[in-house]
Motif scaffolding. Sequence first.
Motif, PDB file in Angstrom:
ATOM      1  N   THR A 101       0.832  -1.197   0.000  1.00  0.00           N
ATOM      2  CA  THR A 101       0.000   0.000   0.000  1.00  0.00           C
ATOM      3  C   THR A 101       0.867   1.248   0.000  1.00  0.00           C
ATOM      4  O   THR A 101       1.817   1.349   0.775  1.00  0.00           O
ATOM      5  CB  THR A 101      -0.925   0.007   1.237  1.00  0.00           C
ATOM      6  N   VAL A 102       0.534   2.188  -0.886  1.00  0.00           N
ATOM      7  CA  VAL A 102       1.233   3.467  -0.940  1.00  0.00           C
ATOM      8  C   VAL A 102       0.399   4.518  -0.215  1.00  0.00           C
ATOM      9  O   VAL A 102      -0.699   4.231   0.273  1.00  0.00           O
ATOM     10  CB  VAL A 102       1.528   3.875  -2.404  1.00  0.00           C
ATOM     11  N   ALA A 103       0.886   5.726  -0.176  1.00  0.00           N
ATOM     12  CA  ALA A 103       0.196   6.811   0.510  1.00  0.00           C
ATOM     13  C   ALA A 103      -1.120   7.161  -0.175  1.00  0.00           C
ATOM     14  O   ALA A 103      -1.332   6.845  -1.351  1.00  0.00           O
ATOM     15  CB  ALA A 103       1.098   8.057   0.530  1.00  0.00           C
ATOM     16  N   VAL A 104      -1.971   7.839   0.540  1.00  0.00           N
ATOM     17  CA  VAL A 104      -3.212   8.343  -0.036  1.00  0.00           C
ATOM     18  C   VAL A 104      -2.858   9.217  -1.231  1.00  0.00           C
ATOM     19  O   VAL A 104      -2.021  10.122  -1.123  1.00  0.00           O
ATOM     20  CB  VAL A 104      -4.028   9.153   1.002  1.00  0.00           C
ATOM     21  N   GLY A 105      -3.442   8.904  -2.373  1.00  0.00           N
ATOM     22  CA  GLY A 105      -3.153   9.652  -3.586  1.00  0.00           C
ATOM     23  C   GLY A 105      -1.789   9.344  -4.184  1.00  0.00           C
ATOM     24  O   GLY A 105      -1.299  10.083  -5.026  1.00  0.00           O
ATOM     25  N   GLY A 106      -1.186   8.252  -3.771  1.00  0.00           N
ATOM     26  CA  GLY A 106       0.174   7.920  -4.192  1.00  0.00           C
ATOM     27  C   GLY A 106       0.272   7.090  -5.458  1.00  0.00           C
ATOM     28  O   GLY A 106       1.081   6.168  -5.531  1.00  0.00           O
ATOM     29  N   GLY A 107      -0.516   7.420  -6.452  1.00  0.00           N
ATOM     30  CA  GLY A 107      -0.512   6.661  -7.698  1.00  0.00           C
ATOM     31  C   GLY A 107       0.835   6.604  -8.386  1.00  0.00           C
ATOM     32  O   GLY A 107       1.237   5.558  -8.899  1.00  0.00           O
ATOM     33  N   ASP A 108       1.550   7.734  -8.400  1.00  0.00           N
ATOM     34  CA  ASP A 108       2.868   7.738  -9.044  1.00  0.00           C
ATOM     35  C   ASP A 108       3.804   6.760  -8.327  1.00  0.00           C
ATOM     36  O   ASP A 108       4.505   5.972  -8.971  1.00  0.00           O
ATOM     37  CB  ASP A 108       3.481   9.136  -9.041  1.00  0.00           C
ATOM     38  N   ASN A 109       3.811   6.792  -6.999  1.00  0.00           N
ATOM     39  CA  ASN A 109       4.674   5.873  -6.262  1.00  0.00           C
ATOM     40  C   ASN A 109       4.248   4.423  -6.463  1.00  0.00           C
ATOM     41  O   ASN A 109       5.087   3.525  -6.466  1.00  0.00           O
ATOM     42  CB  ASN A 109       4.716   6.219  -4.776  1.00  0.00           C
ATOM     43  N   ALA A 110       2.967   4.178  -6.641  1.00  0.00           N
ATOM     44  CA  ALA A 110       2.510   2.822  -6.939  1.00  0.00           C
ATOM     45  C   ALA A 110       3.114   2.346  -8.254  1.00  0.00           C
ATOM     46  O   ALA A 110       3.537   1.192  -8.384  1.00  0.00           O
ATOM     47  CB  ALA A 110       0.985   2.766  -7.001  1.00  0.00           C
ATOM     48  N   ALA A 111       3.189   3.236  -9.232  1.00  0.00           N
ATOM     49  CA  ALA A 111       3.791   2.887 -10.522  1.00  0.00           C
ATOM     50  C   ALA A 111       5.285   2.622 -10.366  1.00  0.00           C
ATOM     51  O   ALA A 111       5.816   1.673 -10.964  1.00  0.00           O
ATOM     52  CB  ALA A 111       3.541   3.996 -11.538  1.00  0.00           C
ATOM     53  N   TYR A 112       5.977   3.447  -9.568  1.00  0.00           N
ATOM     54  CA  TYR A 112       7.404   3.205  -9.339  1.00  0.00           C
ATOM     55  C   TYR A 112       7.627   1.886  -8.603  1.00  0.00           C
ATOM     56  O   TYR A 112       8.554   1.138  -8.923  1.00  0.00           O
ATOM     57  CB  TYR A 112       8.049   4.363  -8.569  1.00  0.00           C
ATOM     58  N   LEU A 113       6.780   1.579  -7.627  1.00  0.00           N
ATOM     59  CA  LEU A 113       6.883   0.294  -6.925  1.00  0.00           C
ATOM     60  C   LEU A 113       6.647  -0.859  -7.895  1.00  0.00           C
ATOM     61  O   LEU A 113       7.360  -1.860  -7.878  1.00  0.00           O
ATOM     62  CB  LEU A 113       5.894   0.238  -5.756  1.00  0.00           C
ATOM     63  N   CYS A 114       5.671  -0.710  -8.750  1.00  0.00           N
ATOM     64  CA  CYS A 114       5.389  -1.707  -9.772  1.00  0.00           C
ATOM     65  C   CYS A 114       6.623  -1.902 -10.659  1.00  0.00           C
ATOM     66  O   CYS A 114       7.030  -3.043 -10.952  1.00  0.00           O
ATOM     67  CB  CYS A 114       4.188  -1.258 -10.597  1.00  0.00           C
ATOM     68  N   ALA A 115       7.244  -0.821 -11.072  1.00  0.00           N
ATOM     69  CA  ALA A 115       8.452  -0.906 -11.898  1.00  0.00           C
ATOM     70  C   ALA A 115       9.573  -1.619 -11.142  1.00  0.00           C
ATOM     71  O   ALA A 115      10.301  -2.434 -11.725  1.00  0.00           O
ATOM     72  CB  ALA A 115       8.902   0.488 -12.337  1.00  0.00           C
ATOM     73  N   GLN A 116       9.706  -1.349  -9.854  1.00  0.00           N
ATOM     74  CA  GLN A 116      10.735  -2.024  -9.061  1.00  0.00           C
ATOM     75  C   GLN A 116      10.469  -3.524  -8.988  1.00  0.00           C
ATOM     76  O   GLN A 116      11.395  -4.336  -9.108  1.00  0.00           O
ATOM     77  CB  GLN A 116      10.810  -1.433  -7.654  1.00  0.00           C
ATOM     78  N   ILE A 117       9.209  -3.911  -8.797  1.00  0.00           N
ATOM     79  CA  ILE A 117       8.862  -5.329  -8.762  1.00  0.00           C
ATOM     80  C   ILE A 117       9.222  -5.980 -10.100  1.00  0.00           C
ATOM     81  O   ILE A 117       9.842  -7.048 -10.142  1.00  0.00           O
ATOM     82  CB  ILE A 117       7.360  -5.514  -8.441  1.00  0.00           C
ATOM     83  N   LEU A 118       8.843  -5.339 -11.182  1.00  0.00           N
ATOM     84  CA  LEU A 118       9.100  -5.890 -12.513  1.00  0.00           C
ATOM     85  C   LEU A 118      10.582  -5.873 -12.885  1.00  0.00           C
ATOM     86  O   LEU A 118      11.032  -6.673 -13.705  1.00  0.00           O
ATOM     87  CB  LEU A 118       8.289  -5.124 -13.555  1.00  0.00           C
ATOM     88  N   SER A 119      11.354  -4.971 -12.258  1.00  0.00           N
ATOM     89  CA  SER A 119      12.780  -4.876 -12.585  1.00  0.00           C
ATOM     90  C   SER A 119      13.546  -6.137 -12.189  1.00  0.00           C
ATOM     91  O   SER A 119      14.652  -6.366 -12.687  1.00  0.00           O
ATOM     92  CB  SER A 119      13.408  -3.646 -11.929  1.00  0.00           C
ATOM     93  N   ILE A 120      12.975  -6.951 -11.340  1.00  0.00           N
ATOM     94  CA  ILE A 120      13.601  -8.224 -10.976  1.00  0.00           C
ATOM     95  C   ILE A 120      13.712  -9.115 -12.213  1.00  0.00           C
ATOM     96  O   ILE A 120      14.701  -9.801 -12.413  1.00  0.00           O
ATOM     97  CB  ILE A 120      12.794  -8.941  -9.868  1.00  0.00           C
ATOM     98  N   LYS A 121      12.700  -9.070 -13.049  1.00  0.00           N
ATOM     99  CA  LYS A 121      12.641  -9.907 -14.256  1.00  0.00           C
ATOM    100  C   LYS A 121      13.124  -9.170 -15.503  1.00  0.00           C
ATOM    101  O   LYS A 121      13.636  -9.797 -16.438  1.00  0.00           O
ATOM    102  CB  LYS A 121      11.201 -10.373 -14.460  1.00  0.00           C
ATOM    103  N   TYR A 122      12.944  -7.854 -15.543  1.00  0.00           N
ATOM    104  CA  TYR A 122      13.230  -7.067 -16.744  1.00  0.00           C
ATOM    105  C   TYR A 122      14.376  -6.091 -16.480  1.00  0.00           C
ATOM    106  O   TYR A 122      14.172  -5.018 -15.910  1.00  0.00           O
ATOM    107  CB  TYR A 122      11.982  -6.297 -17.176  1.00  0.00           C
ATOM    108  N   PRO A 123      15.607  -6.435 -16.916  1.00  0.00           N
ATOM    109  CA  PRO A 123      16.755  -5.554 -16.647  1.00  0.00           C
ATOM    110  C   PRO A 123      16.624  -4.166 -17.259  1.00  0.00           C
ATOM    111  O   PRO A 123      17.158  -3.203 -16.712  1.00  0.00           O
ATOM    112  CB  PRO A 123      17.943  -6.309 -17.251  1.00  0.00           C
ATOM    113  N   GLN A 124      15.892  -4.046 -18.360  1.00  0.00           N
ATOM    114  CA  GLN A 124      15.742  -2.726 -18.985  1.00  0.00           C
ATOM    115  C   GLN A 124      14.958  -1.782 -18.065  1.00  0.00           C
ATOM    116  O   GLN A 124      15.198  -0.572 -18.072  1.00  0.00           O
ATOM    117  CB  GLN A 124      15.087  -2.828 -20.379  1.00  0.00           C
TER     118      GLN A 124
END
Length: 165
Positions: free
Chosen positions: A112-135
């Motif tokens: 869970t991110v902060a209230v209204g934290g949509g941008d940080n949710a996207a960055y967290l999503c990118a961090q999760i995906l970066s485990i599999k996707y080096p780019q």
Amino acid sequence: MPKVALFMGSRSDFPSLEGCVRVLKSFDIDVTVRVASAHRTPEAVASFALSARENGYEVILAAAGKAAHLAGVIAGHTTLPVVGIPVKSSFMDGLDSLLSTVQMPTGIPVATVAVGGGDNAAYLCAQILSIKYPQIAEKLSAHRAKMAEGIAKDDAAVAEQVRAL
């Protein structure tokens, strides 16, 4: 290309999530955006979540206000990572949404991110995906370097202002 889903409980949530979509696209993450409700369309939410992995999704983001059960309902129907985005509502400045999103039973987590934290949710999503996707990892590193450059410039500007006093 990595594929994620972004759910929102109401169309009125979209203006606060446009930045989230922009961030995801900046990392070349394919995003499906849906409006669905944990309470008004529970079958549609469950159906999507149950088939998300086999349909190629790797992370699900869920934004909701008030009762904010959307992320939890999705998490209850998938083992994919779910990131909750509490939306500021007319009640309690979004604290109710935050608590409804973050308070999950053991074994069914929702990041869970902060209230209204949509941008940080996207960055967290990118961090999760970066485990599999080096780019994506490379783009995250470049983004952080750019942020650090901005802070260094601000630091130098303030130091100059202080010298001028």
